[in-house]
Design an enzyme around this catalytic site. Structure first.
Site: not given
Ligand SMILES: NC(=O)C1=CN([C@@H]2O[C@H](COP(=O)(O)OP(=O)(O)OC[C@H]3O[C@@H](n4cnc5c(N)ncnc54)[C@H](O)[C@@H]3O)[C@@H](O)[C@H]2O)C=CC1
Ligand SMILES: CC(=O)C(C)=O
Length: 257
Positions: A60, A152, A156
């Site tokens: 991305v 981070y 956001k």
């Molecule tokens: N897990 C949580 O508690 C929270 C997550 N988020 C946001 O939700 C979204 C998803 O988070 P999760 O699923 O927890 O993360 P994760 O790390 O479990 O999954 C992220 C996915 O994105 C892919 N990815 C990473 N860098 C990439 C790139 N440069 N281009 C394409 N794909 C890429 C990874 O390979 C992975 O499959 C993120 O934007 C995160 O900041 C927001 C709040 C809370």
């Molecule tokens: C800690 C937090 O707010 C995340 C992973 O979005």
């Protein structure tokens, strides 16, 4: 003709949950990720469930990859209705140890990625002369700035700001731009955050940083990908046609704005 959605970073974690929900809502879905092996596994799993999907590998943070992603999706499915800027990465460090490398890496994926994805999707919606929906991954950290998660949290907050400005500029094309703001979901991201927070702490044991954050959730449990997908499914639906420029919390009662 079924609706078409692209979800970035959807081979695992929240993105996978969102992609699967949109499939069961009847969308044809472009599953996308930088991790090719995981991408292939997820696409095969979805095809075995009968979902109408393709996989596109990309990063991305690269503008060309984001435009290629939309091009591949439209080549396969003919048009685009929804683009979910889900991919994002984390970093844990005390403020005084934030490095140039950390800043550049996080901003290039979490912020530049959202800008390029929004541009690519909006160009497609405008050329189709259709309405369109752009849905960005923000976070509780887009509303509150957390210790040890300074970079981070800043990314956001930037996502929230671009959600507002893009919504204002793109409304004249009937393109809506909104964000979902999850709380604490047990994905690989939180496994990494927990591991790093424990390293920096004298008294936390593995799993306890996650438990500490989760213990403050009013509804008494951590979040699942399905919880997040419920909101994204709504934002992707016609029922959300009159909503734009919003960064909506889905966190079980953790941050109140
Ligand atoms: N897990 C949580 O508690 C929270 C997550 N988020 C946001 O939700 C979204 C998803 O988070 P999760 O699923 O927890 O993360 P994760 O790390 O479990 O999954 C992220 C996915 O994105 C892919 N990815 C990473 N860098 C990439 C790139 N440069 N281009 C394409 N794909 C890429 C990874 O390979 C992975 O499959 C993120 O934007 C995160 O900041 C927001 C709040 C809370
Ligand atoms: C800690 C937090 O707010 C995340 C992973 O979005």
């Amino acid at each position: 003709m079924s609706k078409v959605a692209i979800v970035t970073g959807s081979a695992g974690g929240l993105g996978k949950g969102i992609a699967e929900r949109l499939c069961s809502d009847g969308f044809s879905v472009v599953v996308h990720d930088i991790n090719e092996q995981l991408l292939n596994e997820t696409v095969n799993e979805f095809k075995n469930k009968g979902y109408d999907v393709i996989g596109v590998k990309g990063d991305v943070s690269k503008r060309n990859d984001q435009f290629n992603l939309v091009k591949k999706g439209v080549e396969k499915f003919g048009h685009l209705d929804v683009f979910v800027n889900n991919a994002g990465i984390d970093a844990v460090s005390p403020f005084l140890e934030i490095t140039e490398e950390q800043l550049n890496k996080l901003f290039s994926i979490n912020v530049n990625g959202v800008v390029f994805g929004t541009q690519a999707a909006a160009e497609q919606f405008i050329s189709q002369k259709s309405k369109g929906k752009i849905i960005n991954a923000c976070s509780i950290a887009g509303h509150e700035s957390y210790e040890m998660l300074g970079t981070y949290s800043a990314t956001k907050h930037a996502v929230k700001s671009f959600t507002h400005s893009a919504a204002k500029e793109l409304a004249k094309y009937q393109i809506t731009v909104n964000a979902y703001c999850p709380g604490v979901a047990k994905t690989k991201m939180w496994d990494r955050i927990d591991e790093e927070m424990v390293k920096y702490s004298d008294d936390l044991k593995p799993g306890e940083a996650f438990e500490k954050f989760s213990s403050e959730i009013a509804l008494g449990r951590y979040q699942t990908p399905e919880d997040v997908a419920n909101l994204v499914s709504f934002l992707a639906s016609d029922d959300a046609d009159y909503i734009t420029g919003q960064a909506i919390l889905t966190d079980g009662g953790l941050v109140y704005r």
